[in-house]
Design an enzyme around this catalytic site. Structure first.
Site, PDB file in Angstrom:
ATOM      1  N   HIS A  55       0.812  -1.215   0.000  1.00 37.55           N
ATOM      2  CA  HIS A  55       0.000   0.000   0.000  1.00 37.55           C
ATOM      3  C   HIS A  55       0.848   1.269   0.000  1.00 37.55           C
ATOM      4  CE1 HIS A  55      -3.720   2.011   0.027  1.00 37.55           C
ATOM      5  NE2 HIS A  55      -4.394   1.192   0.804  1.00 37.55           N
TER       6      HIS A  55
ATOM      7  N   ASP B 204      -8.565  -5.968 -19.147  1.00 40.05           N
ATOM      8  CA  ASP B 204      -8.760  -6.963 -20.207  1.00 40.05           C
ATOM      9  C   ASP B 204      -7.404  -7.425 -20.733  1.00 40.05           C
ATOM     10  OD1 ASP B 204      -9.413  -8.489 -22.406  1.00 40.05           O
ATOM     11  OD2 ASP B 204     -10.313  -6.847 -23.549  1.00 40.05           O
TER      12      ASP B 204
END
Length: 439
Positions: free
Chosen positions: A164, A373
């Site tokens: 993070h 994708d």
């Protein structure tokens, strides 16, 4: 589903560095990157893909193009191939050593359907992502893990784990979209990444201008915690948004509607005494709150924590609209006072929120993970991997998009005491019936 229903075989685990190799450099993290609740944590996600309907793609191996794309994109994102180090003043920095991100290729003995309901995170998901140790220093550990697990049906899952301190959720989605572009054969990223952490150097105030009660330590609930989800469909959300516009002449977001409903339902389910106060915490992307706004492509942490507070009696006797307006005001307050509130001394910050009066919301529904994708179409579902105990997650609500086979809306993934779960769902369903559009 039992954890043993899924069997995953590890094929290979390697470190993938940037190709071509880059010179070693050291990069500073920002003030927000170095916050205690950020610098010592990781976040992860599973992106689930169905088999391609194209006959030429049925037997295609997604691991190969994704691994090759990882080496290429690390040239643009060298921190993910580096390691964290601590400076003399205690801040973290990234040494871009080129040691690499961890890449794993695996094969399941099952079809993708063995995972059951994609929306319902379950223990089997842990096999789909290598788990880094939850060490607060993260020294000598990979800052990025990518695991591609193929299933016998041709479907696959891409599991990712990010440190993070290097990026926030929006930055992670930006990276994954770029990785997918490279995997599809693109030679140039559509969005150039920007490091420039000096743009987020906020003053560390000697005295807090606001009482940060949202970070005070509180006792934990001692009870079995269970995980489930609830979907608020967009028909209900849009009807409520329209009602707010008609009554107050103000726009409200889907997040504000879902948050207000969840806040009220949870408070009723827990039967918290009317004289007490309840609080919700939620992150806000502050990229546009800087002057000038942070540039497109900035992938560091730019999240501020907003806190909405209300008296239980007032919250439950008031309208849903009233709760929405409280949440809206807390967002305005954070935006107005961001630079004085966002950074506090570690000694003044306590992020243990295990108390029934305090809950945290996180909104992943608009980050774009579902739009990644790799050449097989968009992900049909996005889910976190529960790497902490359910007890540690008991007051945490994650907002996501439902899987492609579910109605459009907001999916709320939650961890609640078993005795409260049924009551919570009853309250949510009652509100949905009350506010649903009459067509």
């Amino acid at each position: 589903m039992e954890k043993t229903d899924l069997h995953v075989n590890l094929i290979e685990k390697v470190m993938v560095g940037p190709s071509p190799p880059l010179p070693k450099t050291t990069l500073q993290l920002s003030s927000i990157d170095n916050l205690p609740g950020v610098r010592g944590s990781i976040f992860n996600a599973l992106l689930i893909y169905n088999a391609s309907p194209s006959p030429t793609m049925i037997s295609a191996d997604p691991a190969k193009p994704i691994r090759e794309a990882l080496a290429k994109i690390l040239v643009y994102y060298p921190p993910f191939a580096g390691r964290l180090r601590e400076t003399e003043n205690g801040d973290l920095e990234v040494e871009c050593t080129g040691e690499g991100a961890m890449f794993l290729e695996a094969m399941a003995d099952n079809e993708l359907s063995v995972l059951g309901d994609f929306d319902d995170s379950n223990p089997s998901f842990q096999q789909l992502l290598f788990s880094l140790p939850l060490d607060t220093n993260f020294k000598d550990l990979s800052l990025l893990v990518v695991q591609v697990t193929r299933f016998t049906c041709g479907g696959f899952v891409v599991g990712v784990s990010f440190h993070h301190g290097v990026c926030d959720g929006r930055g992670a989605a930006q990276f994954l979209k770029g990785l997918a572009e490279m995997a599809r054969g693109e030679v140039k990223l559509s969005l150039e990444p920007i490091w420039n952490r000096e743009l987020v150097k906020l003053d560390d105030p000697k005295y807090l201008q606001f009482f940060h009660f949202e970070f005070l330590r509180a006792p934990s609930i001692v009870e079995k915690i269970v995980q489930t989800y609830f979907i608020i469909d967009f028909e209900t959300i849009n009807y409520i948004k329209q009602s707010v516009m008609e009554e107050c002449k103000e726009f409200c977001s889907s997040f504000e509607v879902a948050s207000a409903m969840t806040w009220i339902a949870r408070t009723r389910a827990f039967q918290i005494p009317e004289s007490e106060y309840v609080k919700i915490l939620f992150g806000m992307d502050m990229r546009n709150s800087f002057n000038p706004p942070l540039p497109s492509g900035y992938y560091g942490n730019s999240i501020g924590t907003a806190c909405a507070v209300d008296n239980v009696q007032d919250l439950l006797s008031g309208s849903l609209l009233r709760a929405i307006m409280i949440i809206k005001k807390s967002k305005v307050s954070l935006n107005d006072n961001f630079k004085s509130r966002a950074v506090v001394k570690p000694s003044e910050l306590d992020v243990n929120m295990n108390h029934e009066n305090v809950v945290a919301f996180a909104d992943w529904s608009r980050l774009g993970f579902d739009e990644v994708d790799f050449g097989w179409g968009n992900a049909v579902s996005v889910s976190p991997v529960q790497q902490q105990s359910a007890l540690a997650m008991q007051n945490y609500f994650l907002f996501l998009k439902p899987s492609k086979n579910k109605p459009d809306g907001i999916k709320i993934l939650m961890f609640l005491p078993l005795s409260k779960m049924k009551s919570f769902k009853i309250e949510m369903e009652a509100m949905m019936k009350k506010y649903v559009a009459k067509v």
